[in-house]
Design a protein around this motif. Structure first.
Motif, PDB file in Angstrom:
ATOM      1  N   SER A  41       0.834  -1.218   0.000  1.00  0.00           N
ATOM      2  CA  SER A  41       0.000   0.000   0.000  1.00  0.00           C
ATOM      3  C   SER A  41       0.859   1.256   0.000  1.00  0.00           C
ATOM      4  O   SER A  41       0.574   2.218  -0.718  1.00  0.00           O
ATOM      5  N   GLU A  42       1.916   1.275   0.820  1.00  0.00           N
ATOM      6  CA  GLU A  42       2.797   2.439   0.875  1.00  0.00           C
ATOM      7  C   GLU A  42       3.547   2.637  -0.433  1.00  0.00           C
ATOM      8  O   GLU A  42       3.805   3.767  -0.839  1.00  0.00           O
ATOM      9  N   GLU A  45       0.584   4.047  -2.819  1.00  0.00           N
ATOM     10  CA  GLU A  45      -0.110   5.253  -2.379  1.00  0.00           C
ATOM     11  C   GLU A  45       0.813   6.308  -1.779  1.00  0.00           C
ATOM     12  O   GLU A  45       0.410   7.449  -1.609  1.00  0.00           O
ATOM     13  N   LYS A  51       2.919  11.522   1.721  1.00  0.00           N
ATOM     14  CA  LYS A  51       2.652  10.508   0.686  1.00  0.00           C
ATOM     15  C   LYS A  51       3.767  10.489  -0.365  1.00  0.00           C
ATOM     16  O   LYS A  51       3.528  10.558  -1.559  1.00  0.00           O
ATOM     17  N   GLY A  88      -4.249  -3.416   0.632  1.00  0.00           N
ATOM     18  CA  GLY A  88      -4.748  -2.712  -0.549  1.00  0.00           C
ATOM     19  C   GLY A  88      -4.247  -3.304  -1.850  1.00  0.00           C
ATOM     20  O   GLY A  88      -4.492  -4.464  -2.149  1.00  0.00           O
ATOM     21  N   ASN A 119       4.789  -0.523  -9.696  1.00  0.00           N
ATOM     22  CA  ASN A 119       4.316  -1.628  -8.848  1.00  0.00           C
ATOM     23  C   ASN A 119       5.063  -2.929  -9.108  1.00  0.00           C
ATOM     24  O   ASN A 119       4.537  -4.003  -8.839  1.00  0.00           O
TER      25      ASN A 119
END
Length: 159
Positions: A41-42, A45, A51, A88, A119
């Motif tokens: 998730s980190e 996002e 962020k 997530g 990703n």
């Protein structure tokens, strides 16, 4: 100012400057060896209150659970790819080598490697947890409350 005080002041100034330069060079050299820990998730996002996203080519560590059914092995080489999840989005890990004996689907792992896409991580090290109770503190905090089913293997009637 007498000459003796000038020599002392010059010596103290040189020592302070030299120590500062050494500390600066050490920190610059260690900059490449600092590996930040991310969860899936980190990674997608952003991390922290600002962020902040890692940059392509950054060396990092990522921890999460291996998604059941996502492990794909190349028939001709030792290349393996699999997906990680926490709470997530999914992150793809590509690894060239022999995975640890404790590696399996639904298992918590930590991978260390380079970010090659937003990703996708090209891992050079994959670590699996030791037993059902052990999990690195960072991973445990990130995946708290998530339940994953263990893979169900159909071994057939011969077994």
């Amino acid at each position: 100012m007498n000459p003796r005080r000038k020599k002392r002041l010059l010596a103290v100034t040189a020592i302070v400057f030299g120590v500062g330069a050494v500390i600066g060079l050490v920190l610059y050299a260690l900059q490449e060896n600092i590996n930040l820990f991310y969860t899936p998730s980190e990674l997608i996002e952003g991390k922290g209150p600002n962020k902040e996203l890692p940059y392509i080519g950054q060396k990092l560590r990522i921890g999460g659970m291996v998604v059941p059914g996502s492990v794909v092995r190349d028939e001709t080489s030792l290349e393996v790819s699999f997906k990680l999840i926490d709470t997530g989005p999914l992150v793809t890990i590509r690894y060239q080598g022999i995975l640890p004996d404790l590696f399996r689907e639904g298992q918590g792992i930590v991978a260390q490697g380079l970010l090659v896409e937003a990703n996708v991580i090209e891992a050079f090290e994959v670590l699996a947890k030791h037993d059902e109770e052990y999990m690195p503190a960072e991973v445990a905090e990130a995946v708290k409350g998530i339940k994953h089913e263990k893979p169900k293997y159909n071994l057939g009637s011969d077994y």
